[in-house]
Enzyme design. Structure first.
Site, PDB file in Angstrom:
ATOM      1  N   ASP A   7      82.030  -0.271  12.416  1.00 44.29           N
ATOM      2  CA  ASP A   7      81.210  -0.597  11.247  1.00 44.29           C
ATOM      3  C   ASP A   7      81.718  -1.816  10.485  1.00 44.29           C
ATOM      4  OD1 ASP A   7      79.603   1.552  11.710  1.00 44.29           O
ATOM      5  OD2 ASP A   7      80.381   2.795  10.077  1.00 44.29           O
TER       6      ASP A   7
ATOM      7  N   ALA B  60      85.038   9.876   3.810  1.00 44.05           N
ATOM      8  CA  ALA B  60      84.536  10.575   5.011  1.00 44.05           C
ATOM      9  C   ALA B  60      83.105  11.071   4.816  1.00 44.05           C
ATOM     10  CB  ALA B  60      85.451  11.750   5.400  1.00 44.05           C
TER      11      ALA B  60
ATOM     12  N   GLY C  80      80.268   9.096   5.691  1.00 39.85           N
ATOM     13  CA  GLY C  80      79.289   8.330   6.471  1.00 39.85           C
ATOM     14  C   GLY C  80      78.764   7.118   5.710  1.00 39.85           C
ATOM     15  N   LEU C  81      79.486   6.712   4.654  1.00 44.26           N
ATOM     16  CA  LEU C  81      79.032   5.592   3.817  1.00 44.26           C
ATOM     17  C   LEU C  81      79.847   4.323   4.066  1.00 44.26           C
ATOM     18  CD1 LEU C  81      78.560   7.626   0.506  1.00 44.26           C
ATOM     19  CD2 LEU C  81      76.769   6.889   2.073  1.00 44.26           C
ATOM     20  N   GLY C  82      80.749   4.384   5.032  1.00 44.54           N
ATOM     21  CA  GLY C  82      81.482   3.187   5.458  1.00 44.54           C
ATOM     22  C   GLY C  82      82.526   2.683   4.474  1.00 44.54           C
ATOM     23  N   GLY C  83      83.004   3.534   3.590  1.00 34.46           N
ATOM     24  CA  GLY C  83      83.960   3.092   2.561  1.00 34.46           C
ATOM     25  C   GLY C  83      85.194   2.411   3.139  1.00 34.46           C
ATOM     26  N   GLY C  84      85.835   3.033   4.123  1.00 32.96           N
ATOM     27  CA  GLY C  84      87.055   2.467   4.714  1.00 32.96           C
ATOM     28  C   GLY C  84      86.763   1.155   5.427  1.00 32.96           C
ATOM     29  N   SER C  85      85.636   1.103   6.150  1.00 32.96           N
ATOM     30  CA  SER C  85      85.263  -0.123   6.867  1.00 32.96           C
ATOM     31  C   SER C  85      84.950  -1.243   5.881  1.00 32.96           C
ATOM     32  CB  SER C  85      84.022   0.123   7.729  1.00 32.96           C
ATOM     33  OG  SER C  85      84.259   1.170   8.629  1.00 32.96           O
TER      34      SER C  85
ATOM     35  N   LYS D 151      77.519   1.507   2.542  1.00 38.05           N
ATOM     36  CA  LYS D 151      76.288   1.355   3.339  1.00 38.05           C
ATOM     37  C   LYS D 151      75.676   2.723   3.571  1.00 38.05           C
ATOM     38  CE  LYS D 151      77.943   3.115   7.464  1.00 38.05           C
ATOM     39  NZ  LYS D 151      77.555   4.371   8.048  1.00 38.05           N
TER      40      LYS D 151
ATOM     41  N   PRO E  38      82.290   8.055  -1.764  1.00 36.42           N
ATOM     42  CA  PRO E  38      82.851   9.309  -1.222  1.00 36.42           C
ATOM     43  C   PRO E  38      83.586   9.070   0.103  1.00 36.42           C
ATOM     44  CG  PRO E  38      80.609   9.668  -1.986  1.00 36.42           C
ATOM     45  CD  PRO E  38      80.866   8.191  -2.085  1.00 36.42           C
TER      46      PRO E  38
HETATM   47  O1  C5P Z   1      85.070   2.562  15.206  1.00 34.36           O
HETATM   48  P1  C5P Z   1      85.431   3.742  14.348  1.00 34.36           P
HETATM   49  O2  C5P Z   1      86.901   4.003  14.315  1.00 34.36           O
HETATM   50  O3  C5P Z   1      84.799   3.692  12.994  1.00 34.36           O
HETATM   51  O4  C5P Z   1      84.779   5.016  15.059  1.00 34.36           O
HETATM   52  C1  C5P Z   1      85.198   6.323  14.793  1.00 34.36           C
HETATM   53  C2  C5P Z   1      84.886   7.211  15.982  1.00 34.36           C
HETATM   54  O5  C5P Z   1      83.476   7.378  16.112  1.00 34.36           O
HETATM   55  C3  C5P Z   1      85.321   6.625  17.314  1.00 34.36           C
HETATM   56  O6  C5P Z   1      86.631   7.001  17.612  1.00 34.36           O
HETATM   57  C4  C5P Z   1      84.360   7.246  18.296  1.00 34.36           C
HETATM   58  O7  C5P Z   1      84.787   8.545  18.618  1.00 34.36           O
HETATM   59  C5  C5P Z   1      83.086   7.393  17.477  1.00 34.36           C
HETATM   60  N1  C5P Z   1      82.110   6.317  17.714  1.00 34.36           N
HETATM   61  C6  C5P Z   1      81.415   6.300  18.925  1.00 34.36           C
HETATM   62  N2  C5P Z   1      80.488   5.307  19.152  1.00 34.36           N
HETATM   63  C7  C5P Z   1      80.239   4.362  18.223  1.00 34.36           C
HETATM   64  C8  C5P Z   1      80.933   4.363  16.984  1.00 34.36           C
HETATM   65  C9  C5P Z   1      81.862   5.363  16.767  1.00 34.36           C
HETATM   66  O8  C5P Z   1      81.612   7.160  19.790  1.00 34.36           O
HETATM   67  N3  C5P Z   1      79.327   3.417  18.493  1.00 34.36           N
END
Ligand code: C5P
Length: 352
Positions: free
Chosen positions: A147, A107, A109-114, A22, A105
């Protein structure tokens, strides 16, 4: 409370699927929440850049393998956690081996793991014969990460709350996307932590809703309204990126991008183009300038769902995996939204 579900004992077979990336077309941070997260408004968009995920049923044990050295094989991998929480929820003892071929890629910001995690939820729902479908999987997806719920839906969607309350847009964005990896990752948690020091909390952020209403009215010039609040914060977190981002943005704009932005908390940067030839030129100019860039295309919700239905077949369709009967996947209770797709969208848009 989560309710245990029993599996149907369907014959085990290998499932292979595409797990798409994404970009965030826009992102507003309203302020910190009591749960440690941040209240967001974002516009998610799936693109056809994808990882391949293969699920091999095993008698017991959940394990993962990935061809990328930075992707862990244990429960630090969101795909493994997805299999674990689904198995626990269903009260099963079965195992699975998850094999991931990475193209998105890491880490970035493209949501690969999610996306990998959502793919595992959707595929194991089928493979284990649970029949939970999108609505049943949504609470599990939220537990995995902010995500993940979006990847149950795909296409162009509005993300509210932590980004995990998602609404499909009636008019989906279509275009060419050039994604650039500027060569170093940025920690999402560090970028959000820095937000608290730099951004003033606010009740409202006008741009995303304004974009949605304009875009749904068919006004193609809505893209200049969008921006990503995390962009300046990410560049403050990683100041060495600023010069590179400026050069990348310069090339994307010169080649006619409708929108250029950091995706999520970075570090990937992208440009959205109307024409293939513009995207082609931007891609080759970026490569000539020494950047790692890939060309991709937006993936509408319809095409995203068709990809799942094609791979996972009839069982999914029976539980709402075909055309969505409900474009809203979020916390229905919290804000008292009506569940209907048109109403959910209309409610949001009318408030602009
Ligand atoms: O949910 P996820 O593990 O992908 O989020 C990673 C980190 O990004 C969270 O631990 C949090 O520090 C930050 N985050 C946030 N607010 C959001 C989404 C993510 O602070 N709405």
């Amino acid at each position: 409370m989560d309710r245990p579900v029993s599996g149907s004992g369907r014959p085990a077979s290998v499932v292979r699927l595409r797990s798409f990336a994404k970009v965030n077309l826009g992102l507003e941070v309203l302020g910190p929440r009591h749960d440690g997260y941040h209240e967001l408004r974002t516009l998610f968009q799936t693109v056809d850049l994808h990882d391949d995920v293969e699920l091999r049923p095993r008698r017991a044990g959940i394990s993962a393998r990935c061809d990328h050295p930075d992707v862990p094989a244990d429960e630090r991998n969101l795909a493994v956690r997805a299999a674990q929480i689904l198995r626990e929820y269903a009260g099963l003892r079965r195992g699975v081996e998850i094999v991931i071929t990475k193209r998105i890629p890491v880490a970035g910001g493209l949501g690969g793991g999610s996306s990998n995690a959502a793919a595992v939820l959707l595929a194991l729902d089928r493979l284990w014969g649970l029949g939970l479908g999108f609505d049943g999987l949504h609470p599990l997806a939220r537990r995995l990460g902010a995500d993940v719920p979006f990847f149950l839906l795909g296409g162009t969607a509005l993300g509210l709350a932590r980004g995990d309350e998602v609404y499909a847009l009636r008019r989906q964005v279509e275009g060419e996307v050039v994604i650039v990896d500027p060569g170093r990752g940025v920690s999402t948690a560090a970028v959000f932590a820095r937000c608290d020091a730099t951004l003033t909390p606010r009740e409202n952020g006008p741009t995303i809703f304004r974009f949605v209403s304009r875009y749904l009215e068919g006004k193609g010039d809505a893209f200049p309204l969008l921006s990503n609040d995390l962009e300046a914060v990410a560049l403050a977190e990683a100041p060495d990126l600023a010069g590179r981002v400026e050069r990348i943005q310069g090339i994307l704009v010169r080649e006619g991008a409708l929108l250029t932005s950091l995706s999520g908390s970075g570090s990937s940067y992208f440009g959205l183009f109307r024409e293939v030839r513009q995207a082609r030129r931007a891609h080759s100019a970026l490569r000539d300038a020494g950047f790692r860039a890939v060309r991709s295309r937006t993936l509408t919700m319809d095409r995203y769902r068709k990809s799942w239905v094609r791979t996972l077949g009839q069982a999914g369709r029976a539980r709402g995996w075909g055309q969505g009967r409900n474009g809203h996947h979020g916390n229905h209770g919290r804000q008292g939204h009506p569940g209907g797709r048109r109403e959910a969208q209309g409610l949001r848009i009318d408030r602009v």
